[in-house]
Design an enzyme around this catalytic site. Sequence first.
Site, short mmCIF file in Angstrom:
data_model
loop_
_atom_site.label_atom_id
_atom_site.label_comp_id
_atom_site.label_asym_id
_atom_site.label_seq_id
_atom_site.Cartn_x
_atom_site.Cartn_y
_atom_site.Cartn_z
N SER A 164 0.83 -1.20 0.00
CA SER A 164 0.00 0.00 0.00
C SER A 164 0.87 1.25 0.00
O SER A 164 1.66 1.47 0.93
CB SER A 164 -0.91 0.02 1.24
OG SER A 164 -1.56 1.26 1.35
N HIS A 177 -1.26 -1.23 -4.22
CA HIS A 177 -2.53 -0.85 -3.62
C HIS A 177 -2.55 0.66 -3.42
O HIS A 177 -1.67 1.23 -2.77
CB HIS A 177 -2.71 -1.56 -2.28
CG HIS A 177 -4.06 -1.43 -1.69
ND1 HIS A 177 -5.14 -2.20 -2.06
CD2 HIS A 177 -4.53 -0.59 -0.73
CE1 HIS A 177 -6.20 -1.86 -1.36
NE2 HIS A 177 -5.86 -0.88 -0.55
N ASP A 182 -4.82 3.81 -2.05
CA ASP A 182 -5.97 4.25 -1.27
C ASP A 182 -6.38 5.66 -1.68
O ASP A 182 -5.58 6.60 -1.59
CB ASP A 182 -5.64 4.24 0.22
CG ASP A 182 -5.52 2.83 0.77
OD1 ASP A 182 -6.44 2.03 0.55
OD2 ASP A 182 -4.49 2.54 1.41
N MET A 238 -8.94 8.55 -0.71
CA MET A 238 -9.84 8.98 0.36
C MET A 238 -10.27 10.43 0.13
O MET A 238 -9.47 11.25 -0.33
CB MET A 238 -9.14 8.87 1.72
CG MET A 238 -8.52 7.52 2.01
SD MET A 238 -7.81 7.47 3.67
CE MET A 238 -6.72 6.06 3.51
N HIS A 285 -8.40 1.33 -4.11
CA HIS A 285 -9.37 1.16 -3.02
C HIS A 285 -10.00 2.52 -2.79
O HIS A 285 -9.38 3.43 -2.24
CB HIS A 285 -8.65 0.65 -1.77
CG HIS A 285 -9.55 0.49 -0.58
ND1 HIS A 285 -9.06 0.23 0.69
CD2 HIS A 285 -10.89 0.53 -0.46
CE1 HIS A 285 -10.07 0.14 1.54
NE2 HIS A 285 -11.20 0.32 0.86
N MET A 316 -12.17 4.88 -0.93
CA MET A 316 -12.85 5.19 0.33
C MET A 316 -13.47 6.57 0.17
O MET A 316 -13.03 7.56 0.75
CB MET A 316 -11.87 5.12 1.49
CG MET A 316 -11.46 3.69 1.81
SD MET A 316 -10.14 3.59 3.04
CE MET A 316 -8.71 3.56 1.93
N MET A 319 -12.03 -5.35 5.52
CA MET A 319 -11.19 -4.43 6.28
C MET A 319 -10.96 -4.97 7.68
O MET A 319 -11.91 -5.32 8.39
CB MET A 319 -11.85 -3.05 6.35
CG MET A 319 -11.96 -2.32 5.03
SD MET A 319 -10.35 -1.94 4.29
CE MET A 319 -9.59 -0.91 5.56
N ASP A 327 -7.15 -6.09 4.32
CA ASP A 327 -6.41 -4.83 4.39
C ASP A 327 -6.53 -4.26 5.80
O ASP A 327 -7.64 -4.05 6.28
CB ASP A 327 -7.00 -3.84 3.37
CG ASP A 327 -6.27 -2.50 3.35
OD1 ASP A 327 -5.28 -2.34 4.07
OD2 ASP A 327 -6.73 -1.61 2.61
#
Length: 228
Positions: free
Chosen positions: A8, A31, A33, A35, A64, A66, A135, A173
């Site tokens: 990540s 990975h 993220d 957000m 991913h 979010m 998660m 994760d």
Amino acid sequence: MAVQINPSILSADFARLADEARAVEGADWLHVDVMDNHFVPNLTLGMPIVESLSRATDIPLDLHLMIEDPDRWAPQYVEAGAGSVTFHAEAAAAPVRLAREIRAKGARAAMALKPGTPIEQYEDILPELDMVLIMTVEPGFGGQSFLDIMLPKVRRTRELIAKHGLDLWLQVDGGVSASTIERVAEAGADVFVAGSAVYGAVDPAAAVRTLREQAGAAIAAAPWGCDH
């Protein structure tokens, strides 16, 4: 399928993302993220960085999201270069339609569940997905401690995958490290997101190899792994 280790970049140096991507040579996916400071209380990178990162590495990007309103934004991240896009069950208005749209654009479609969201209520739509992400921390920040109370949920998800005979990846994760990955693999996961356990190591590529070996041995010894 074989074990997959997805470092990540949330734990990487954002000022050196291209170099940090090269540092994890041998990883299966990178990975990423995303957000929005609304769905989770943190703000990270967005589409322009994803586009640049996709050009800077040959490792496929595992996005991913979010974020709020993934129904609108997820397909655009495929166009930005993602090879896999994960949306949250808690945020998607029409998860089946969204998964189909992501797939139609050429990426793998995945759905993530927060720790408090049961997997059972999504059993019927599992065939629409390529991966489920459980998660094992509350989403929003890296470096959190692994929540052992999520292991039964990982097991139940693996049981549902087997029940329906699905070729569905099970990703975990949150707090994945050398001290937790064997328990997660034994419970049923086969795709592992690791942040600080990789990017906090002196040799990130070696950390990826070590985690892969640990997870592979745990799966080989697990009852579910015999038929995997």
